[in-house]
Write a protein that holds these residues in place. Structure first.
Motif, short mmCIF file in Angstrom:
data_model
loop_
_atom_site.label_atom_id
_atom_site.label_comp_id
_atom_site.label_asym_id
_atom_site.label_seq_id
_atom_site.Cartn_x
_atom_site.Cartn_y
_atom_site.Cartn_z
N LYS A 163 -40.23 -122.01 89.35
CA LYS A 163 -39.21 -121.85 88.34
C LYS A 163 -38.41 -123.15 87.90
N VAL A 164 -38.27 -123.69 86.94
CA VAL A 164 -37.30 -124.77 86.70
C VAL A 164 -35.94 -124.18 86.56
N LEU A 165 -34.90 -124.89 87.40
CA LEU A 165 -33.61 -124.54 87.45
C LEU A 165 -32.84 -125.36 86.30
N ALA A 166 -33.23 -126.83 86.20
CA ALA A 166 -32.38 -127.64 85.50
C ALA A 166 -33.30 -128.75 85.16
N GLN A 167 -32.83 -129.31 84.06
CA GLN A 167 -33.55 -130.87 83.70
C GLN A 167 -32.73 -131.60 83.57
N GLU A 168 -33.18 -132.65 84.16
CA GLU A 168 -32.53 -134.04 84.66
C GLU A 168 -33.18 -135.29 83.96
N GLN A 169 -32.49 -136.30 84.23
CA GLN A 169 -33.12 -137.65 83.74
C GLN A 169 -32.89 -138.57 84.99
N LEU A 170 -33.82 -139.75 85.14
CA LEU A 170 -33.87 -140.92 85.88
C LEU A 170 -33.16 -141.89 84.87
N VAL A 171 -32.00 -142.45 85.00
CA VAL A 171 -31.57 -143.51 84.27
C VAL A 171 -31.27 -144.80 85.03
N PRO A 172 -31.61 -145.87 83.99
CA PRO A 172 -31.24 -147.05 84.70
C PRO A 172 -29.80 -147.54 84.57
N SER A 268 -32.75 -145.37 75.62
CA SER A 268 -33.11 -144.11 75.70
C SER A 268 -34.79 -143.95 76.22
N GLU A 269 -35.34 -145.13 75.70
CA GLU A 269 -36.82 -144.99 76.23
C GLU A 269 -36.93 -145.50 77.60
N LEU A 270 -36.08 -145.62 78.41
CA LEU A 270 -36.07 -146.00 79.83
C LEU A 270 -35.32 -145.01 80.41
N HIS A 271 -34.99 -143.68 79.84
CA HIS A 271 -34.56 -142.70 80.30
C HIS A 271 -35.51 -141.37 80.79
N ILE A 272 -35.93 -141.23 81.99
CA ILE A 272 -37.04 -140.65 82.24
C ILE A 272 -36.99 -139.17 82.85
N PRO A 273 -37.27 -138.14 81.99
CA PRO A 273 -37.14 -136.83 82.20
C PRO A 273 -37.75 -136.29 83.45
N PHE A 274 -37.12 -135.29 84.30
CA PHE A 274 -37.76 -134.69 85.37
C PHE A 274 -37.11 -133.11 85.67
N ASP A 275 -37.56 -132.50 86.31
CA ASP A 275 -37.07 -131.08 86.46
C ASP A 275 -36.69 -130.86 87.97
N VAL A 276 -35.65 -129.93 88.03
CA VAL A 276 -35.20 -129.58 89.42
C VAL A 276 -35.88 -128.32 89.62
N SER A 277 -36.75 -128.00 90.42
CA SER A 277 -37.61 -126.78 90.61
C SER A 277 -37.40 -125.92 91.92
N LEU A 278 -37.64 -124.73 91.77
CA LEU A 278 -37.35 -123.60 92.76
C LEU A 278 -38.79 -123.26 93.19
N HIS A 279 -39.39 -123.03 94.33
CA HIS A 279 -40.53 -122.68 94.61
C HIS A 279 -40.67 -121.21 95.72
N ARG A 280 -41.73 -120.52 95.55
CA ARG A 280 -41.67 -119.42 96.54
C ARG A 280 -43.12 -119.13 97.05
N LEU A 281 -43.49 -118.90 98.37
CA LEU A 281 -44.64 -118.64 98.41
C LEU A 281 -44.98 -117.07 98.12
N ARG A 282 -45.90 -116.87 97.27
CA ARG A 282 -46.16 -115.56 96.71
C ARG A 282 -46.40 -114.30 97.74
N ALA A 283 -46.75 -114.78 98.76
CA ALA A 283 -46.84 -113.76 100.01
C ALA A 283 -45.89 -113.23 100.56
N ASN A 284 -44.78 -114.01 100.44
CA ASN A 284 -43.32 -113.91 100.88
C ASN A 284 -42.69 -112.90 99.70
N ARG A 285 -42.68 -111.59 100.06
CA ARG A 285 -41.99 -110.64 98.94
C ARG A 285 -41.09 -109.77 99.49
N SER A 286 -40.22 -110.50 100.54
CA SER A 286 -38.96 -109.64 101.04
C SER A 286 -38.01 -109.21 100.13
#
Length: 299
Positions: A163-172, A268-286
């Motif tokens: 799941k993407v939790l936030a959208q961010e940018q690398l900025v110079p 702005s052409e040098l501002h680089i988007p990326f995501d902050v993501s959360l991951h879960r192993l599908r086998a873990n369904r606690s």
């Protein structure tokens, strides 16, 4: 037979490279090769064709399916056993990076408390590859990382939910000069060959995001790297002291920008988007993990 041998073989089958699989599994190439041979000795037949490009033998293909199913079943059983006697005092285990632990996690954790009530968390920090290995091994419940070309390769969509939790940018950014303009800037009037660059070490996941973006620019930037570090905070401090230009996450530099210690050093052409993501192993369904996971609203 050791479980780590199965994990080694699964990783080797995915990468089709002994050296790459050894790197991901955090062991030396010779040690990794010995573990694969030990597994073959235990099975009783060769599992890989030792030639380039590396491939699996017919027995290896059959064993891969058995190994993958076995690991999934074992992890699922472990997660189920961990739910026995579950209570709110058992911490939710999260792996993340040192920077995210400082600049993102506190506010996100507070928002979780507001939505789900108070619950304890055990946070461990390290590199993205280390976090992925901990999640795969069932040592943590969730991983919170910057999304990058590397992490998208390592996080198998068939084994992990994301799941993407936030959208961010690398900025110079650069320290300002006496007139408030960037001391190091990229623009139509800049002399790119004179730009001192504070680089990201290969161990930082956002290095791949930056490299991929710079490679697609119409004109190559002749940056002169004078420093690199495996810590965004270390690069931030060097940038604030006027040592060079740096690309850093917006959440890392926002306070320095507000205080005038840094200024934006490119368009702005040098501002680089990326995501902050959360991951879960599908086998873990606690119960605890699923309560949080299913209640999150992805971006």
């Amino acid at each position: 037979m050791q479980l780590e041998w199965l994990e080694d073989f699964i990783e080797l089958a995915r990468t089709r490279s002994l050296s790459r699989a050894a790197e991901i599994r955090c062991v030396t190439h010779p040690a990794f090769g010995r573990r694969i041979r030990a597994l073959e000795d235990w099975v009783g037949v060769p599992l890989i064709e030792r030639k380039q490009p590396l491939s699996l033998t017919p027995a290896g293909l059959l064993f891969l399916d058995a190994a993958s199913q076995s690991m999934e079943l074992l992890l699922a059983a472990r997660a189920q056993f961990q739910t026995i006697g579950l209570n709110r005092d058992q911490p939710l285990r999260i792996a993340t990076g040192r920077t995210l632990a400082r600049v993102f996690f506190p506010d996100w954790y507070q928002s979780l408390h507001q939505r789900f009530g108070a619950f304890p968390v055990s946070l461990v920090t390290g590199g993205a590859q280390e976090a992925i290995l901990k999640l795969t091994a069932g040592e943590v419940d969730l991983q919170l990382i910057y999304s990058s070309p590397l992490t998208r390769i390592l996080v198998d969509a068939e084994r992990f939910d994301s799941k993407v939790l936030a959208q961010e940018q690398l900025v110079p950014v650069s320290a300002p000069d006496e007139s408030g303009q960037p001391r190091f800037a990229i623009g139509p009037d800049s002399d790119d060959s004179s730009i001192a660059w504070l680089g990201l070490s290969p161990s930082l996941s956002l290095r791949g995001v930056l490299a991929q973006h710079l490679a697609k620019l119409p004109q190559r930037l002749a940056l002169r790297m004078i420093y690199q570090a495996d810590s965004y905070e270390a690069i931030l401090e060097m940038a604030k002291r006027g040592s060079g230009l740096a690309w850093l996450p917006g959440m890392v530099v926002k306070d320095a920008l507000a205080a005038g210690e840094l200024v934006l050093a490119g368009g702005s052409e040098l501002h680089i988007p990326f995501d902050v993501s959360l991951h879960r192993l599908r086998a873990n369904r606690s119960e605890q993990v699923m309560r949080i996971w299913e209640g999150l609203d992805p971006v």
